[in-house]
Design an enzyme around this catalytic site. Structure first.
Site, PDB file in Angstrom:
ATOM      1  N   SER A  90       5.444 -13.221 -26.984  1.00  9.56           N
ATOM      2  CA  SER A  90       5.753 -11.897 -27.503  1.00  9.56           C
ATOM      3  C   SER A  90       6.788 -12.029 -28.607  1.00  9.56           C
ATOM      4  CB  SER A  90       6.286 -10.992 -26.386  1.00  9.56           C
ATOM      5  OG  SER A  90       6.605  -9.709 -26.875  1.00  9.56           O
ATOM      6  N   HIS A 104       5.339  -6.505 -34.720  1.00  6.43           N
ATOM      7  CA  HIS A 104       5.299  -6.922 -33.317  1.00  6.43           C
ATOM      8  C   HIS A 104       3.955  -7.598 -33.054  1.00  6.43           C
ATOM      9  CE1 HIS A 104       3.348  -5.704 -29.440  1.00  6.43           C
ATOM     10  NE2 HIS A 104       4.385  -6.372 -28.962  1.00  6.43           N
ATOM     11  N   ASN A 106       1.895  -9.650 -29.534  1.00  7.36           N
ATOM     12  CA  ASN A 106       1.963 -10.114 -28.151  1.00  7.36           C
ATOM     13  C   ASN A 106       0.582 -10.585 -27.725  1.00  7.36           C
ATOM     14  OD1 ASN A 106       1.437  -8.894 -25.082  1.00  7.36           O
ATOM     15  ND2 ASN A 106       3.288 -10.119 -25.304  1.00  7.36           N
ATOM     16  N   VAL A 107       0.515 -11.723 -27.075  1.00 11.52           N
ATOM     17  CA  VAL A 107      -0.713 -12.197 -26.424  1.00 11.52           C
ATOM     18  C   VAL A 107      -0.329 -12.728 -25.055  1.00 11.52           C
ATOM     19  CG1 VAL A 107      -2.225 -12.662 -28.402  1.00 11.52           C
ATOM     20  CG2 VAL A 107      -0.475 -14.340 -27.788  1.00 11.52           C
ATOM     21  N   HIS A 143      -4.526  -4.651 -41.711  1.00 13.39           N
ATOM     22  CA  HIS A 143      -5.697  -4.235 -40.937  1.00 13.39           C
ATOM     23  C   HIS A 143      -6.927  -5.085 -41.259  1.00 13.39           C
ATOM     24  CE1 HIS A 143      -4.660  -0.657 -38.532  1.00 13.39           C
ATOM     25  NE2 HIS A 143      -3.648  -0.563 -39.376  1.00 13.39           N
ATOM     26  N   HIS A 173       6.898  12.020 -26.946  1.00 20.54           N
ATOM     27  CA  HIS A 173       7.987  13.001 -27.003  1.00 20.54           C
ATOM     28  C   HIS A 173       8.342  13.391 -28.439  1.00 20.54           C
ATOM     29  CE1 HIS A 173       9.940   9.097 -27.447  1.00 20.54           C
ATOM     30  NE2 HIS A 173      11.015   9.702 -27.907  1.00 20.54           N
ATOM     31  N   GLY A 257      12.740  -9.665 -14.806  1.00 21.50           N
ATOM     32  CA  GLY A 257      12.753 -10.578 -15.935  1.00 21.50           C
ATOM     33  C   GLY A 257      14.138 -10.706 -16.557  1.00 21.50           C
ATOM     34  N   ARG A 258      14.222 -11.581 -17.536  1.00 14.86           N
ATOM     35  CA  ARG A 258      15.508 -11.854 -18.189  1.00 14.86           C
ATOM     36  C   ARG A 258      15.793 -10.773 -19.223  1.00 14.86           C
ATOM     37  NH1 ARG A 258      17.315 -15.216 -22.642  1.00 14.86           N
ATOM     38  NH2 ARG A 258      19.333 -16.170 -22.173  1.00 14.86           N
TER      39      ARG A 258
END
EC number: 1.3.3.3
Length: 302
Positions: A90, A104, A106-107, A143, A173, A257-258
């Protein structure tokens, strides 16, 4: 399930991305290995006050537990409480120059086990970009790279994951998107393990191709206090999303987690104002009027 192949890929991906980012910035990333008391650990690679990146982190984690948190089983509540194993990379990168977007990626892979039953596994991940001063050609490049990475897995995959990203990275929100999106997928296990692993690798491998050319084009754009002030204000939305809505943040905190590694995604300088709105016709208003509206960025022309 043998997770050696997964770990080799994810640790290799972290190393390759960090090497490219170090070459781009000119400063080294700090390495910080850690262990998790309940099981597993990871390696956080961080940069703060670099030549280009104000803050950035590329995390690898491989953690285990005896009871899968609810945040990881939103689609499969029947798996809650199982023993589990999670592994992935991540990253979040915050450039100093306001004309360079935050990004960002993440996999990840989850495995949930129960005695006398076949393990349940699934992949997830994606990437998205959050500009402060948008440029259509930059968004199109990002994209287009996402689309091309997913093309081998079916003509409809990019459109599906692009729409999923628009839906996921949305601040309910505030009734506004976090940025210009990208791709997002979760709970992926259709088509078999090899297809799902290959798709996840394609996403991870495409990140620097999608992002670094945008940074290279904008890194020398002049800016002043006005742009830095607006960047800090919009970064507040990033903080709000990560702390209120992001499943990965919630999973990390719920699973013990950390904290330092989980919250490395937060920007270093942020501002909030009460009911602030940009003046009509300004570059700041353009972000809201044009770029914070989910749309077909490729528009059939790329």
């Amino acid at each position: 399930m043998d997770t050696t192949r997964l770990k080799d890929y994810f640790t290799g991906l972290q190393s390759r991305i960090v090497a490219e980012l170090e070459a781009f910035d000119g400063q080294p990333f700090r390495s910080d290995s850690w262990q998790r008391p309940e099981g597993g650990g990871g390696m956080s690679r961080l940069i703060e006050e670099g030549d280009f990146f104000e803050r950035g982190g590329v995390n690898f984690s491989h953690v285990t537990g005896q009871s899968l948190p609810a945040s990881a089983t939103a689609v499969r509540p029947q798996l809650a409480g199982r023993a589990w194993e999670a592994m992935g990379v991540s990253l979040v990168l915050h450039p100093r120059n306001p004309y360079c977007p935050t990004a960002h990626m993440n996999v990840r892979c989850f495995v949930a086990t129960k005695e006398d039953e076949e393990p349940a596994w699934w992949f997830g991940g994606g990437m998205d970009m959050t500009p402060y001063y948008g440029q259509r050609e930059d968004v199109q490049h990002f994209h287009r790279t996402c689309r091309d990475a997913l093309a081998p897995f079916g003509d409809a995959v990019y459109a599906k994951y692009k729409a999923w990203c628009d839906e996921y990275f949305f601040l309910k929100h505030r009734n506004e998107p976090r940025g210009v999106g990208g791709i997002f997928f979760d709970d992926l296990n259709e088509g078999g393990f090899e297809r799902c692993f290959a798709l996840t690798q394609a996403v991870g491998d495409a990140f620097t191709q999608a992002y670094l050319p945008v940074l290279a084009k904008r890194r020398d754009t002049p800016y002043g206090e006005r742009e830095r002030d607006f960047q800090a204000y919009r970064r507040g939305r990033y903080v709000e999303f990560n702390l209120v809505w992001d499943r990965g943040t919630l999973f990390g905190l719920q699973s013990g987690g950390r904290t330092e590694s989980i919250l490395m995604s937060l920007p270093p300088i942020v501002k909030w104002r009460y009911d602030w709105k940009p003046a009509a016709g300004t570059p700041e208003a353009e972000l809201y009027d044009i770029f914070l509206k989910p749309q077909d960025w490729l528009d059939g022309s790329c």
